[in-house]
Design a protein around this motif. Structure first.
Motif, PDB file in Angstrom:
ATOM      1  N   LEU A 145      62.773  79.444  53.581  1.00 54.31           N
ATOM      2  CA  LEU A 145      63.088  80.314  54.766  1.00 54.31           C
ATOM      3  C   LEU A 145      61.681  81.091  55.004  1.00 54.31           C
ATOM      4  N   SER A 146      61.165  81.861  53.835  1.00 54.48           N
ATOM      5  CA  SER A 146      60.255  82.565  53.806  1.00 54.48           C
ATOM      6  C   SER A 146      58.914  81.960  53.892  1.00 54.48           C
ATOM      7  N   GLY A 147      58.732  80.743  53.047  1.00 56.69           N
ATOM      8  CA  GLY A 147      57.681  79.710  53.459  1.00 56.69           C
ATOM      9  C   GLY A 147      57.553  79.293  54.744  1.00 56.69           C
ATOM     10  N   ASP A 148      58.666  78.866  55.415  1.00 57.62           N
ATOM     11  CA  ASP A 148      58.409  78.505  56.870  1.00 57.62           C
ATOM     12  C   ASP A 148      57.942  79.507  57.615  1.00 57.62           C
ATOM     13  N   MET A 149      58.495  80.758  57.557  1.00 60.20           N
ATOM     14  CA  MET A 149      57.804  81.743  58.481  1.00 60.20           C
ATOM     15  C   MET A 149      56.586  82.093  58.067  1.00 60.20           C
ATOM     16  N   ARG A 150      56.001  82.056  56.908  1.00 61.06           N
ATOM     17  CA  ARG A 150      54.804  82.449  56.366  1.00 61.06           C
ATOM     18  C   ARG A 150      53.786  81.418  57.233  1.00 61.06           C
ATOM     19  N   ASP A 151      54.169  80.003  57.187  1.00 63.52           N
ATOM     20  CA  ASP A 151      53.544  79.066  57.572  1.00 63.52           C
ATOM     21  C   ASP A 151      53.326  79.309  59.273  1.00 63.52           C
ATOM     22  N   GLU A 152      54.253  79.623  59.698  1.00 66.97           N
ATOM     23  CA  GLU A 152      54.368  79.831  61.307  1.00 66.97           C
ATOM     24  C   GLU A 152      53.491  81.203  61.520  1.00 66.97           C
ATOM     25  N   GLY A 191      56.266  95.000  60.181  1.00 66.72           N
ATOM     26  CA  GLY A 191      55.481  96.324  60.024  1.00 66.72           C
ATOM     27  C   GLY A 191      54.371  96.350  58.994  1.00 66.72           C
ATOM     28  N   ASP A 192      54.807  95.470  57.865  1.00 60.57           N
ATOM     29  CA  ASP A 192      53.799  95.171  56.883  1.00 60.57           C
ATOM     30  C   ASP A 192      52.747  94.491  57.345  1.00 60.57           C
ATOM     31  N   ILE A 193      52.777  93.659  58.394  1.00 55.17           N
ATOM     32  CA  ILE A 193      51.937  92.596  58.790  1.00 55.17           C
ATOM     33  C   ILE A 193      50.948  93.416  59.663  1.00 55.17           C
ATOM     34  N   SER A 194      51.777  94.332  60.512  1.00 54.81           N
ATOM     35  CA  SER A 194      50.812  95.315  61.543  1.00 54.81           C
ATOM     36  C   SER A 194      50.092  96.084  60.639  1.00 54.81           C
ATOM     37  N   ASP A 195      50.245  96.774  59.390  1.00 55.72           N
ATOM     38  CA  ASP A 195      49.519  97.501  58.703  1.00 55.72           C
ATOM     39  C   ASP A 195      48.258  96.858  58.067  1.00 55.72           C
ATOM     40  N   LEU A 196      48.612  95.251  57.727  1.00 55.71           N
ATOM     41  CA  LEU A 196      47.620  94.670  57.131  1.00 55.71           C
ATOM     42  C   LEU A 196      46.531  94.097  58.277  1.00 55.71           C
ATOM     43  N   LEU A 197      46.866  93.851  59.477  1.00 58.75           N
ATOM     44  CA  LEU A 197      46.085  93.638  60.494  1.00 58.75           C
ATOM     45  C   LEU A 197      45.119  94.797  60.921  1.00 58.75           C
ATOM     46  N   ALA A 198      45.777  96.084  60.813  1.00 55.83           N
ATOM     47  CA  ALA A 198      45.018  97.231  60.871  1.00 55.83           C
ATOM     48  C   ALA A 198      43.871  97.433  60.034  1.00 55.83           C
ATOM     49  N   ASP A 199      44.160  97.131  58.853  1.00 57.37           N
ATOM     50  CA  ASP A 199      43.146  97.332  57.693  1.00 57.37           C
ATOM     51  C   ASP A 199      42.124  96.305  57.899  1.00 57.37           C
ATOM     52  N   PHE A 200      42.173  95.037  58.561  1.00 55.38           N
ATOM     53  CA  PHE A 200      41.069  94.103  58.826  1.00 55.38           C
ATOM     54  C   PHE A 200      40.620  94.204  60.275  1.00 55.38           C
ATOM     55  N   ALA A 201      41.161  95.191  60.957  1.00 53.90           N
ATOM     56  CA  ALA A 201      40.710  95.184  62.483  1.00 53.90           C
ATOM     57  C   ALA A 201      39.388  95.775  62.428  1.00 53.90           C
ATOM     58  N   ARG A 244      45.007  84.518  52.888  1.00 54.61           N
ATOM     59  CA  ARG A 244      45.524  84.921  51.423  1.00 54.61           C
ATOM     60  C   ARG A 244      46.333  86.143  51.406  1.00 54.61           C
ATOM     61  N   GLU A 245      46.059  87.147  52.066  1.00 55.13           N
ATOM     62  CA  GLU A 245      46.902  88.173  51.983  1.00 55.13           C
ATOM     63  C   GLU A 245      48.491  88.003  52.261  1.00 55.13           C
ATOM     64  N   LEU A 246      48.414  86.955  53.151  1.00 51.58           N
ATOM     65  CA  LEU A 246      49.871  86.618  53.499  1.00 51.58           C
ATOM     66  C   LEU A 246      50.775  86.064  52.290  1.00 51.58           C
ATOM     67  N   ASN A 247      50.038  85.836  51.242  1.00 49.88           N
ATOM     68  CA  ASN A 247      50.964  85.449  49.985  1.00 49.88           C
ATOM     69  C   ASN A 247      52.037  86.871  49.702  1.00 49.88           C
ATOM     70  N   ASP A 248      51.263  88.195  49.841  1.00 49.03           N
ATOM     71  CA  ASP A 248      52.028  89.202  49.611  1.00 49.03           C
ATOM     72  C   ASP A 248      53.266  89.396  50.631  1.00 49.03           C
ATOM     73  N   ILE A 249      53.015  88.782  51.883  1.00 50.59           N
ATOM     74  CA  ILE A 249      53.907  89.229  52.905  1.00 50.59           C
ATOM     75  C   ILE A 249      55.073  88.121  52.706  1.00 50.59           C
ATOM     76  N   GLU A 250      54.865  86.984  52.192  1.00 46.98           N
ATOM     77  CA  GLU A 250      55.682  85.822  51.709  1.00 46.98           C
ATOM     78  C   GLU A 250      56.559  86.433  50.830  1.00 46.98           C
ATOM     79  N   ASP A 251      55.963  87.178  49.701  1.00 46.62           N
ATOM     80  CA  ASP A 251      56.759  87.719  48.625  1.00 46.62           C
ATOM     81  C   ASP A 251      57.709  88.777  49.220  1.00 46.62           C
ATOM     82  N   LEU A 252      57.262  89.717  50.194  1.00 45.15           N
ATOM     83  CA  LEU A 252      58.162  90.711  50.589  1.00 45.15           C
ATOM     84  C   LEU A 252      59.384  90.117  51.381  1.00 45.15           C
ATOM     85  N   MET A 253      59.066  88.967  52.131  1.00 44.67           N
ATOM     86  CA  MET A 253      60.156  88.324  52.800  1.00 44.67           C
ATOM     87  C   MET A 253      61.126  87.754  51.965  1.00 44.67           C
TER      88      MET A 253
END
Length: 272
Positions: A143-150, A38-48, A64-73
């Motif tokens: 785990l969160s780093g692996d997901m962020r990379d993918e 849900g957080d990523i969906s909101d982020l993508l909507a802001d950039f679209a 770069r904004e995915l740093n915040d997503i990784e923190d949330l994970m």
């Protein structure tokens, strides 16, 4: 039925009940960490842009904004796994205490003592170094780093191809689904470790328990005979019988990642 046999059966049933709880814990952790979708969906909507795509020029900033997503994970993962460890410890100590009282009619541990055991179990599991040389918080970070990379790979490819945000969201869901096995393995490993440590530490504080016994749970694994729990359950280390150990033998606490073995009690001869 002897007191020992009755206790063995009660603890076998308790381990089955914990297995059901652990399955629910896995589902909970997957759902909690999945909140980042849900957080990523909101982020993508802001950039679209108006046409539902994201310009290539914005790719670097988005990544770069995915740093915040990784923190949330990490936040969601840490919160869920800490709760699971505490829940597993409490399930073990309360359930085993009740089983001992039922089978033996003695050896009850006071509530305040159980709470101290639960806290000690939590501290042990959180600080335990596994075969990977990491403590639990490190595993959540990995785990969160692996997901962020993918996620970065998927978003980069989709933006370069000019895919729509809706397509990106669908691909993000697939990333999460593909990574759930790591979440499941983490929860099974740490939850069952807390359950076994809670069992062993309760035994140490009980007046009616002389030894503990590890029972491997082979039906859950392929190639089970190669697993450390299988070997431990068949070793006669103290001349007391196969699989029997001192409650403080930490080797039986977490024989291998994903282990679902459980611990039962060998009653002191005075209470047989």
């Amino acid at each position: 039925m002897s007191k020992q046999a009755e206790l063995d059966e009660l603890l076998r049933k308790l381990s089955l009940d914990y297995g059901k709880l652990n399955d629910k814990q896995v589902t909970f952790a997957i759902k909690e960490i999945g909140r980042i979708r849900g957080d990523i969906s909101d982020l993508l909507a802001d950039f679209a842009t108006a046409d539902g795509t994201i310009k290539r020029q914005r790719l670097s900033r988005l990544l770069r904004e995915l740093n915040d997503i990784e923190d949330l994970m990490r936040k969601y993962g840490t919160s869920s796994i800490e709760g699971i460890v505490l829940e597993s410890a409490g399930f073990a100590t309360a359930g085993i205490n009740g089983a001992v009282k039922t089978a033996v009619g003695a050896g009850a541990i006071a509530g305040a003592t159980l709470e101290r055991i639960n806290r000690n179990v939590f501290d042990y599991v959180m600080r335990r170094y596994g075969e990977d040389g990491l403590v639990l918080s490190d595993r959540v970070w990995r785990l969160s780093g692996d997901m962020r990379d993918e996620l970065s790979k998927v978003l980069r490819a989709d933006i370069i191809r000019g895919e729509s945000v809706s397509t990106m969201i669908a691909n993000i869901r697939r990333v999460h689904e593909n990574e759930t096995w790591k979440i499941r393995r983490l929860v099974v490993t740490e939850g069952n470790t807390a359950y076994r440590v809670g069992s062993a530490h309760s035994a140490k504080r009980s007046d009616v328990v002389q030894w503990v016994k590890i029972t491997d749970n082979g039906h859950r694994h392929k190639g089970h005979s190669t697993h450390r729990c299988y070997q431990l359950a068949r070793e006669d280390r103290y001349g007391q019988g196969a699989g029997i150990y001192d409650p403080m033998d930490s080797e039986i606490y977490s024989p291998h990642p994903g282990c679902s073995s459980y611990i039962t009690y060998v009653l002191d001869e005075r209470y047989l």
